[in-house]
Design an enzyme around this catalytic site. Structure first.
Site, PDB file in Angstrom:
ATOM      1  CE  LYS A 114      -2.964   2.103   3.421  1.00  0.00           C
ATOM      2  NZ  LYS A 114      -3.138   3.027   2.793  1.00  0.00           N
ATOM      3  CG  ASN A 224      -5.811   1.936  11.798  1.00  0.00           C
ATOM      4  OD1 ASN A 224      -4.170   1.562  11.293  1.00  0.00           O
ATOM      5  ND2 ASN A 224      -6.042   1.494  12.966  1.00  0.00           N
TER       6      ASN A 224
HETATM    7  C1  LIG Z   1      -3.508   2.139   8.306  1.00  0.00           C
HETATM    8  C2  LIG Z   1      -2.991   3.095   7.302  1.00  0.00           C
HETATM    9  O1  LIG Z   1      -3.017   2.730   5.992  1.00  0.00           O
HETATM   10  C3  LIG Z   1      -3.646   4.323   7.223  1.00  0.00           C
HETATM   11  O2  LIG Z   1      -3.062   5.662   6.576  1.00  0.00           O
HETATM   12  C4  LIG Z   1      -5.028   4.009   6.189  1.00  0.00           C
HETATM   13  O3  LIG Z   1      -5.146   5.519   5.603  1.00  0.00           O
HETATM   14  C5  LIG Z   1      -6.068   4.384   7.517  1.00  0.00           C
HETATM   15  O4  LIG Z   1      -6.606   5.598   7.849  1.00  0.00           O
HETATM   16  P1  LIG Z   1      -7.729   5.685   9.070  1.00  0.00           P
HETATM   17  O5  LIG Z   1      -7.288   5.515   9.807  1.00  0.00           O
HETATM   18  O6  LIG Z   1      -8.605   7.099   8.194  1.00  0.00           O
HETATM   19  O7  LIG Z   1      -9.106   4.911   8.540  1.00  0.00           O
END
Ligand SMILES: CC(=O)[C@@H](O)[C@H](O)COP(=O)(O)O
Length: 276
Positions: A114, A224
């Site tokens: 990612k 997340n």
């Molecule tokens: C864990 C991760 O990859 C984060 O950078 C992702 O973009 C999720 O974002 P949120 O925490 O806003 O859900």
């Protein structure tokens, strides 16, 4: 057996990333949970089959004299049997992101990455120019890149030309919990690339945000903070999983068109006869 009693009804609708089929359309981040046990329970409860992991976290030492933070964490991930999507969170330059991806491939033994190239500290907005460049370098080197991008159509085109077969547009800035900031842009992206797997990544705060993304026809959702920072992360992970399934089911069910004028939902025929 009907869909209400058939527990496998939803997993019969898998999604494919770079030729790998997964049954759950929820991709979960692994940072900021109150404890490793809660993280494990949240992953289990959500049914997520892909978790994203930051290499920086994995190799970090918690405190001098303590064991590497990554060792027990990695054991949890291994025990759960989920697929790891390493990420380049926190990288701000092409060089940093490419080096981090290369180290992640060594450590996790997967070509998946990612790709985050962050351009600005207040919004953690992707640097889309650096992102395209890093995606091209990594794709040429055999990586299967999941780019964290904006909803910009031209950037999306360039990422696909660079070799990406999945796009991950943001819903809102990472950690903001704002939901889908630009529904028009996200809808346009979906309409322009009907066959590219699209994952809304970041900024979601509520299960209804995830359901809305799925109702737009997105293939999956990555989140997340909304789970990790909830009062009850395990319950919230389950709530997101259900919302994603509901949104996906709604798309497959071919929803009605919205209309401006009322239309009676109970057609009436003839005249009611009231006793005289
Ligand atoms: C864990 C991760 O990859 C984060 O950078 C992702 O973009 C999720 O974002 P949120 O925490 O806003 O859900």
């Amino acid at each position: 057996m009907d869909a209400m009693t058939d527990k496998t009804a939803f997993s019969a609708d898998p999604v494919e990333f770079y030729g790998t089929r997964v049954g759950s359309r929820l991709l979960l981040g692994t940072a900021q949970y109150p404890s490793p046990a809660i993280l494990a329970e949240a992953i289990r409860g959500s049914g997520a089959e892909i978790v994203t992991v930051s290499l920086r976290r994995e190799s970090g030492v918690t405190k001098p004299g303590q064991p590497l933070a990554g060792q027990s964490f990695w054991q949890i991930i291994r025990d759960l049997g989920v697929k790891v999507l390493p990420n380049t969170a926190g990288c701000k330059t092409v060089k940093e992101a490419v080096t981090t991806a290369e180290m992640a491939r060594e450590l996790f033994g997967t070509p998946w990455v990612k790709l985050e190239v962050i351009g600005e500290d207040d919004t953690l907005q992707p640097d889309v120019f650096g992102l395209v460049e890093a995606a091209r370098i990594l794709s040429r080197d055999g990586f299967q890149v999941f780019p964290y991008t904006t909803e910009d159509l031209i950037v999306a085109e360039k990422l696909l030309s660079a070799g990406c077969e999945v796009l991950m547009p943001w819903g809102a800035p990472i950690g903001s919990g704002r939901g889908l900031n630009n529904p028009y842009g996200l809808r346009s992206l979906r309409a322009h690339f009907p066959r590219v797997p699209l994952v809304v990544d970041a900024g979601l705060g509520l299960p209804s945000h995830a359901a809305a993304a799925m109702e737009m026809g997105y293939d999956a959702v990555l989140l997340n903070t909304a789970v990790a920072k909830a009062g009850d992360p395990v319950r919230m992970a389950r709530a997101f999983a259900r919302a994603i399934e509901a949104g996906r089911d709604a798309v497959i069910a071919d929803p009605m068109e919205a209309r401006d004028m009322a239309a009676p939902s109970t057609p009436v025929m003839g005249r009611a006869v009231f006793g005289e």
